[in-house]
Design a protein around this motif. Structure first.
Motif, PDB file in Angstrom:
ATOM      1  N   ARG A 206     -14.291  61.765 -19.076  1.00 23.52           N
ATOM      2  CA  ARG A 206     -15.188  62.108 -20.172  1.00 23.52           C
ATOM      3  C   ARG A 206     -15.689  63.545 -20.074  1.00 23.52           C
ATOM      4  O   ARG A 206     -16.678  63.920 -20.703  1.00 23.52           O
ATOM      5  N   GLY A 207     -14.985  64.365 -19.304  1.00 21.96           N
ATOM      6  CA  GLY A 207     -15.362  65.770 -19.172  1.00 21.96           C
ATOM      7  C   GLY A 207     -14.606  66.654 -20.149  1.00 21.96           C
ATOM      8  O   GLY A 207     -14.194  66.219 -21.228  1.00 21.96           O
ATOM      9  N   MET A 208     -14.400  67.912 -19.765  1.00 20.70           N
ATOM     10  CA  MET A 208     -13.699  68.886 -20.606  1.00 20.70           C
ATOM     11  C   MET A 208     -12.196  68.725 -20.461  1.00 20.70           C
ATOM     12  O   MET A 208     -11.704  68.343 -19.392  1.00 20.70           O
ATOM     13  N   PRO A 209     -11.456  69.032 -21.520  1.00 19.56           N
ATOM     14  CA  PRO A 209      -9.994  68.976 -21.400  1.00 19.56           C
ATOM     15  C   PRO A 209      -9.461  70.160 -20.602  1.00 19.56           C
ATOM     16  O   PRO A 209     -10.079  71.218 -20.557  1.00 19.56           O
ATOM     17  N   VAL A 210      -8.326  69.946 -19.968  1.00 19.57           N
ATOM     18  CA  VAL A 210      -7.630  71.041 -19.291  1.00 19.57           C
ATOM     19  C   VAL A 210      -6.957  71.882 -20.374  1.00 19.57           C
ATOM     20  O   VAL A 210      -6.273  71.354 -21.249  1.00 19.57           O
ATOM     21  N   MET A 211      -7.180  73.183 -20.339  1.00 23.23           N
ATOM     22  CA  MET A 211      -6.642  74.057 -21.378  1.00 23.23           C
ATOM     23  C   MET A 211      -5.123  73.945 -21.444  1.00 23.23           C
ATOM     24  O   MET A 211      -4.439  74.067 -20.441  1.00 23.23           O
ATOM     25  N   ARG A 212      -4.633  73.683 -22.634  1.00 24.68           N
ATOM     26  CA  ARG A 212      -3.198  73.503 -22.912  1.00 24.68           C
ATOM     27  C   ARG A 212      -2.599  72.376 -22.055  1.00 24.68           C
ATOM     28  O   ARG A 212      -1.456  72.448 -21.616  1.00 24.68           O
ATOM     29  N   GLY A 213      -3.384  71.350 -21.818  1.00 29.63           N
ATOM     30  CA  GLY A 213      -2.916  70.190 -21.059  1.00 29.63           C
ATOM     31  C   GLY A 213      -3.483  68.919 -21.665  1.00 29.63           C
ATOM     32  O   GLY A 213      -4.299  68.944 -22.591  1.00 29.63           O
ATOM     33  N   SER A 214      -3.069  67.779 -21.136  1.00 27.45           N
ATOM     34  CA  SER A 214      -3.520  66.496 -21.670  1.00 27.45           C
ATOM     35  C   SER A 214      -4.618  65.856 -20.818  1.00 27.45           C
ATOM     36  O   SER A 214      -5.254  64.897 -21.252  1.00 27.45           O
ATOM     37  N   ALA A 215      -4.835  66.336 -19.613  1.00 25.01           N
ATOM     38  CA  ALA A 215      -5.823  65.743 -18.713  1.00 25.01           C
ATOM     39  C   ALA A 215      -7.241  66.171 -19.104  1.00 25.01           C
ATOM     40  O   ALA A 215      -7.439  67.147 -19.838  1.00 25.01           O
ATOM     41  N   ARG A 216      -8.228  65.409 -18.603  1.00 29.42           N
ATOM     42  CA  ARG A 216      -9.636  65.742 -18.817  1.00 29.42           C
ATOM     43  C   ARG A 216     -10.397  65.591 -17.517  1.00 29.42           C
ATOM     44  O   ARG A 216     -10.019  64.816 -16.641  1.00 29.42           O
ATOM     45  N   GLY A 217     -11.474  66.334 -17.404  1.00 32.76           N
ATOM     46  CA  GLY A 217     -12.345  66.204 -16.246  1.00 32.76           C
ATOM     47  C   GLY A 217     -13.241  64.977 -16.390  1.00 32.76           C
ATOM     48  O   GLY A 217     -13.058  64.149 -17.290  1.00 32.76           O
ATOM     49  N   ASP A 218     -14.225  64.867 -15.518  1.00 31.74           N
ATOM     50  CA  ASP A 218     -15.110  63.703 -15.502  1.00 31.74           C
ATOM     51  C   ASP A 218     -16.524  64.099 -15.919  1.00 31.74           C
ATOM     52  O   ASP A 218     -16.900  65.272 -15.907  1.00 31.74           O
ATOM     53  N   LEU A 219     -17.307  63.071 -16.286  1.00 33.90           N
ATOM     54  CA  LEU A 219     -18.721  63.258 -16.639  1.00 33.90           C
ATOM     55  C   LEU A 219     -19.569  62.637 -15.539  1.00 33.90           C
ATOM     56  O   LEU A 219     -19.374  61.476 -15.174  1.00 33.90           O
ATOM     57  N   TYR A 220     -20.496  63.407 -14.999  1.00 37.44           N
ATOM     58  CA  TYR A 220     -21.396  62.926 -13.959  1.00 37.44           C
ATOM     59  C   TYR A 220     -22.809  62.839 -14.540  1.00 37.44           C
ATOM     60  O   TYR A 220     -23.358  63.839 -15.007  1.00 37.44           O
ATOM     61  N   VAL A 221     -23.369  61.614 -14.499  1.00 35.17           N
ATOM     62  CA  VAL A 221     -24.701  61.370 -15.054  1.00 35.17           C
ATOM     63  C   VAL A 221     -25.677  61.103 -13.907  1.00 35.17           C
ATOM     64  O   VAL A 221     -25.466  60.192 -13.105  1.00 35.17           O
ATOM     65  N   THR A 222     -26.729  61.905 -13.825  1.00 33.66           N
ATOM     66  CA  THR A 222     -27.764  61.712 -12.814  1.00 33.66           C
ATOM     67  C   THR A 222     -28.922  60.940 -13.430  1.00 33.66           C
ATOM     68  O   THR A 222     -29.466  61.337 -14.475  1.00 33.66           O
ATOM     69  N   LEU A 223     -29.291  59.810 -12.804  1.00 36.12           N
ATOM     70  CA  LEU A 223     -30.367  58.957 -13.300  1.00 36.12           C
ATOM     71  C   LEU A 223     -31.675  59.350 -12.626  1.00 36.12           C
ATOM     72  O   LEU A 223     -31.797  59.295 -11.397  1.00 36.12           O
ATOM     73  N   ASN A 224     -32.638  59.755 -13.419  1.00 31.73           N
ATOM     74  CA  ASN A 224     -33.942  60.152 -12.903  1.00 31.73           C
ATOM     75  C   ASN A 224     -34.991  59.120 -13.322  1.00 31.73           C
ATOM     76  O   ASN A 224     -35.232  58.916 -14.527  1.00 31.73           O
ATOM     77  N   VAL A 225     -35.578  58.450 -12.332  1.00 29.00           N
ATOM     78  CA  VAL A 225     -36.578  57.423 -12.622  1.00 29.00           C
ATOM     79  C   VAL A 225     -37.888  58.107 -13.015  1.00 29.00           C
ATOM     80  O   VAL A 225     -38.417  58.946 -12.284  1.00 29.00           O
ATOM     81  N   GLU A 226     -38.406  57.720 -14.178  1.00 21.93           N
ATOM     82  CA  GLU A 226     -39.629  58.328 -14.700  1.00 21.93           C
ATOM     83  C   GLU A 226     -40.834  57.476 -14.312  1.00 21.93           C
ATOM     84  O   GLU A 226     -40.878  56.266 -14.587  1.00 21.93           O
ATOM     85  N   ILE A 227     -41.809  58.093 -13.660  1.00 20.13           N
ATOM     86  CA  ILE A 227     -43.026  57.405 -13.267  1.00 20.13           C
ATOM     87  C   ILE A 227     -43.979  57.359 -14.461  1.00 20.13           C
ATOM     88  O   ILE A 227     -44.272  58.404 -15.062  1.00 20.13           O
ATOM     89  N   PRO A 228     -44.471  56.181 -14.841  1.00 18.50           N
ATOM     90  CA  PRO A 228     -45.320  56.081 -16.032  1.00 18.50           C
ATOM     91  C   PRO A 228     -46.671  56.767 -15.838  1.00 18.50           C
ATOM     92  O   PRO A 228     -47.218  56.818 -14.737  1.00 18.50           O
ATOM     93  N   THR A 229     -47.186  57.292 -16.921  1.00 18.83           N
ATOM     94  CA  THR A 229     -48.520  57.901 -16.942  1.00 18.83           C
ATOM     95  C   THR A 229     -49.326  57.262 -18.073  1.00 18.83           C
ATOM     96  O   THR A 229     -48.769  56.550 -18.930  1.00 18.83           O
ATOM     97  N   ASN A 230     -50.641  57.509 -18.080  1.00 15.87           N
ATOM     98  CA  ASN A 230     -51.520  56.968 -19.131  1.00 15.87           C
ATOM     99  C   ASN A 230     -51.390  55.448 -19.249  1.00 15.87           C
ATOM    100  O   ASN A 230     -51.152  54.897 -20.333  1.00 15.87           O
ATOM    101  N   LEU A 231     -51.496  54.781 -18.104  1.00 17.04           N
ATOM    102  CA  LEU A 231     -51.373  53.318 -18.086  1.00 17.04           C
ATOM    103  C   LEU A 231     -52.576  52.650 -18.756  1.00 17.04           C
ATOM    104  O   LEU A 231     -53.708  53.147 -18.696  1.00 17.04           O
ATOM    105  N   THR A 232     -52.315  51.487 -19.359  1.00 19.44           N
ATOM    106  CA  THR A 232     -53.405  50.682 -19.891  1.00 19.44           C
ATOM    107  C   THR A 232     -54.093  49.943 -18.742  1.00 19.44           C
ATOM    108  O   THR A 232     -53.572  49.880 -17.618  1.00 19.44           O
ATOM    109  N   LYS A 233     -55.249  49.372 -19.044  1.00 15.72           N
ATOM    110  CA  LYS A 233     -55.989  48.631 -18.014  1.00 15.72           C
ATOM    111  C   LYS A 233     -55.159  47.471 -17.485  1.00 15.72           C
ATOM    112  O   LYS A 233     -55.123  47.223 -16.270  1.00 15.72           O
ATOM    113  N   ARG A 234     -54.481  46.767 -18.384  1.00 15.65           N
ATOM    114  CA  ARG A 234     -53.671  45.616 -17.978  1.00 15.65           C
ATOM    115  C   ARG A 234     -52.496  46.041 -17.114  1.00 15.65           C
ATOM    116  O   ARG A 234     -52.163  45.383 -16.122  1.00 15.65           O
TER     117      ARG A 234
END
Length: 382
Positions: free
Chosen positions: A319-347
């Protein structure tokens, strides 16, 4: 006037090898050759000096004589040098091997084109550079771009001839070059009467003033291939400046710069992006959909495993970029960042406090292990 030391002129030491001497002369000659500085007297003087120095230091016999006697080795009646075989000067011109070297240096310097023969006044046009910036999306799919360049094109009024009544230059006899003797050396340069063209136009064209070409804006369509990256150079043959006297056109070189994307960053054919996920999804698991560089409504589903840690990287193959004048493609790397909640309710706070009260440390093994290690370290100091 006292002559300069030949080694100082070329900027080399007395122990320099023949290769080092040749290289030093080559570099200096390119900078001050009279053809490149037609009206610069200082450059002409400097070129004569380095040429004289090179002819001596490149010849083993002359170099040996110079090392022993200095400049006196080449002056008439040199004391202590039996007969002074070099007193009559040098070769009187650029003959033999020195001439071959001279041609090698300046033919290569001027783009590898052979020196024009007599009566062949065709001069190739200069190459043109154009800097083109495209988006990452355009680099992914390839794109056609229209560009405007200001360059020389053949004059329509005189059909590139420059005018009427074209005659051979009487100064250079049509060769475009003139020679003049200067002491030991025969210097050759472009003819000042015809500017090296070999001919003169008695009735120059009023549009181009005898040059045979005019500067004009041209609009060209450039096809940029998919997968192109910053630094790629594209060559469009014959799209540079028009030549003189029927000479071929120069080339147009397109230098590509690819902008950074808003979502994706690129390294060669691979793409990288960061995606935030909620604390609960990281804890319980789930799935998310992210857009791809392919565009449109096409998206990629990523499964989030329960207990996913912030900074976890997921690889999506192909799912990356294609190789110029070729049929292959690179890869997609997804970094997952856990978001810490803010402005919490009392509950929400109450629920987290209940969770913390019931936590035995098994749900956060790395944290528990870390504090256990810290405790042991402090105990060792007691």
């Amino acid at each position: 006037m006292t002559k300069k030391d030949f080694y100082e002129v070329l900027g080399v030491s007395k122990s320099a090898s023949a290769t080092e001497i040749k290289s030093a002369y080559r570099n200096m000659a390119k900078k001050c050759h009279p053809d490149l500085h037609p009206n610069d007297k200082q450059a002409e003087v400097q070129f004569k000096e380095i040429t004289e120095a090179y002819e001596v230091l490149s010849d083993s016999q002359k170099k040996a004589a110079y090392d022993q006697y200095g400049h006196a080795a080449f002056e008439g009646g040199a004391s202590g040098f039996g007969g002074n075989p070099f007193a009559g000067g040098f070769s009187g011109g650029f003959g033999g091997g020195f001439s071959d070297f001279f041609e090698e240096v300046f033919n290569g310097f001027m783009g590898g084109r052979a020196r024009p023969q007599e009566n062949d006044m065709r001069i190739r046009g200069n190459d043109v550079r154009y800097d083109l910036t495209i988006s990452l999306k355009e680099a992914f799919s390839g794109v056609k771009k229209k560009i405007d360049i200001n360059t020389f094109v053949p004059c329509e009024k005189c059909a590139g001839k420059g005018g009427e009544n074209i005659e051979k230059c009487s100064t250079c006899g049509g060769s475009g070059r003139v020679r003049r003797q200067n002491g030991f050396f025969m210097m050759e340069s472009a003819c000042p009467a015809c500017n090296g063209s070999g001919h003169v136009i008695t009735k120059p064209c009023s549009e181009c003033r005898g040059t045979g070409r005019i500067k004009q804006k041209q609009t060209l369509e450039v096809s940029v291939p998919a997968g192109v990256d910053t630094g790629v150079r594209m060559r469009l043959a014959g799209k540079g400046e028009a030549g003189l006297n029927g000479g071929e056109n120069g080339d147009l070189y397109i230098f590509i710069t690819v902008e950074e994307g808003k979502l994706f960053t690129r390294h060669e054919t691979n793409l990288y992006c960061s995606v935030p996920i909620s604390m609960t999804m990281a804890t319980l698991g789930g799935s998310i959909q992210i857009p791809t560089i392919d565009g449109g409504s096409e998206k990629e589903t990523i499964k989030i495993h329960a207990g996913t840690q912030s900074g976890t990287q997921v690889k999506i193959k192909g799912r990356g970029m294609p190789v110029m004048r070729g049929s292959a493609r690179g890869d997609l790397y997804v970094t997952l960042n856990v978001e810490i909640p803010t402005n919490l309710t009392k509950r929400q706070k109450e629920l987290l406090e209940e969770f913390d009260a019931e936590d035995t440390g098994k749900s956060t093994p790395k944290t528990s292990t870390f504090w256990e290690n810290i405790k042991k370290i402090f105990e060792d100091f007691v």
